[in-house]
Design an enzyme around this catalytic site. Structure first.
Site, PDB file in Angstrom:
ATOM      1  N   HIS A   4       6.584  -4.821   2.780  1.00 54.42           N
ATOM      2  CA  HIS A   4       6.005  -3.511   3.089  1.00 54.42           C
ATOM      3  C   HIS A   4       6.923  -2.712   4.002  1.00 54.42           C
ATOM      4  O   HIS A   4       7.097  -3.050   5.165  1.00 54.42           O
ATOM      5  CB  HIS A   4       4.646  -3.727   3.761  1.00 54.42           C
ATOM      6  CG  HIS A   4       3.852  -2.491   3.991  1.00 54.42           C
ATOM      7  ND1 HIS A   4       3.191  -2.254   5.169  1.00 54.42           N
ATOM      8  CD2 HIS A   4       3.595  -1.429   3.181  1.00 54.42           C
ATOM      9  CE1 HIS A   4       2.544  -1.105   5.089  1.00 54.42           C
ATOM     10  NE2 HIS A   4       2.780  -0.579   3.890  1.00 54.42           N
ATOM     11  N   HIS A  50       7.503   6.899   5.564  1.00 57.34           N
ATOM     12  CA  HIS A  50       6.075   6.864   5.262  1.00 57.34           C
ATOM     13  C   HIS A  50       5.343   8.122   5.704  1.00 57.34           C
ATOM     14  O   HIS A  50       4.653   8.770   4.919  1.00 57.34           O
ATOM     15  CB  HIS A  50       5.421   5.643   5.917  1.00 57.34           C
ATOM     16  CG  HIS A  50       3.941   5.572   5.692  1.00 57.34           C
ATOM     17  ND1 HIS A  50       3.023   6.170   6.534  1.00 57.34           N
ATOM     18  CD2 HIS A  50       3.215   5.004   4.697  1.00 57.34           C
ATOM     19  CE1 HIS A  50       1.805   5.965   6.080  1.00 57.34           C
ATOM     20  NE2 HIS A  50       1.885   5.264   4.968  1.00 57.34           N
TER      21      HIS A  50
END
Length: 247
Positions: A4, A50
């Site tokens: 991730h 992100h």
């Protein structure tokens, strides 16, 4: 296992998620799948990032879309280094990238960038419209195959309803143009990953990936339940566990 946003080792103070160093750390730990996110800068470069702004990562309130690539590179220099999508695909040729198209403005640029690497990219977004725009851009840019893709929120919501009411034709239709379902195990008290969901997905050749799983006992439980992938911040922990599970 999908690393991730790369891998930020515990206790690290000199690198952040989605940086060049974080992806390199995931690769060094043995990860062949990296999950990341795409935004586009003021001058049109796709970067792995992100958030839509720099506040959390760099203490700068500006939006990614409001800074140039050069400005962002300078800000990230002491945090593991900025990683553009082009750099990621070229610098890590054995890594498969799971790319979440975060910004509407990034969809076409992401699609064009991944076209030559379509065999090792999965395109996703919470927005089905956005992921389809990226897929269309990849095709227009000459991708030899369609990149893999996972369902957006609207498709998953409809799938859960169809699955719950056992409407098989609707389940088949909703799963017909995706390769994976990437979902949390539950949303509040509502379970998302159920034996029925896994069974329906596998019946149609679709994988189930669960995010974001960092506890080893949860990893083990979900793998035993039959999920195909785990999105995790702890690739260094998950990879040995997955290897033991596979053996």
């Amino acid at each position: 296992m999908l690393a991730h946003r790369g891998l930020v080792p515990e206790g690290s103070t000199d690198l952040v998620e989605n940086s060049f160093a974080a992806v390199a750390a995931a690769h060094a730990a043995g990860a062949t799948y990296v999950e990341s996110d795409c935004h586009v800068t003021l001058d049109g470069e796709v970067v792995l990032f992100h958030d839509d702004d720099l506040q959390r990562i760099a203490g700068d309130p500006r939006a990614i879309a409001a800074v140039t690539l050069a400005e962002l590179s300078e800000l990230m220099a002491g945090l593991g280094g900025l990683l553009t999508l082009d750099q990621a695909l070229e610098s890590f040729p054995t890594v498969r990238f799971n790319l979440d198209v975060k910004a509407p403005a990034a969809a076409e640029a992401v699609g064009r960038a991944v076209a030559p690497y379509a065999d090792r990219v999965l395109l996703t977004s919470f927005s089905d419209e956005r992921r389809r725009a990226a897929l269309a851009a990849a095709a227009d840019a000459g991708a030899p195959i369609r990149p893999a893709t996972s369902a957006g929120t609207q498709t998953i919501t409809r799938l859960l309803l169809a699955s719950g009411f056992r409407v098989r034709r609707a389940v088949s239709r909703l799963l017909s143009d995706v390769d994976a379902l990437q979902v949390p195990e539950r949303r509040g008290r509502v379970p998302i990953v159920t034996p029925r969901l896994i069974e329906n997905a596998h019946r149609h050749g679709v994988e189930v990936h669960v995010w974001t799983v960092n506890d080893p006992s949860d990893m083990e439980r979900l793998l035993l339940a039959g999920v195909d992938g785990l999105v995790t911040d702890r690739a260094d922990v998950a990879l040995p566990l997955a290897a033991r599970h596979a053996s």
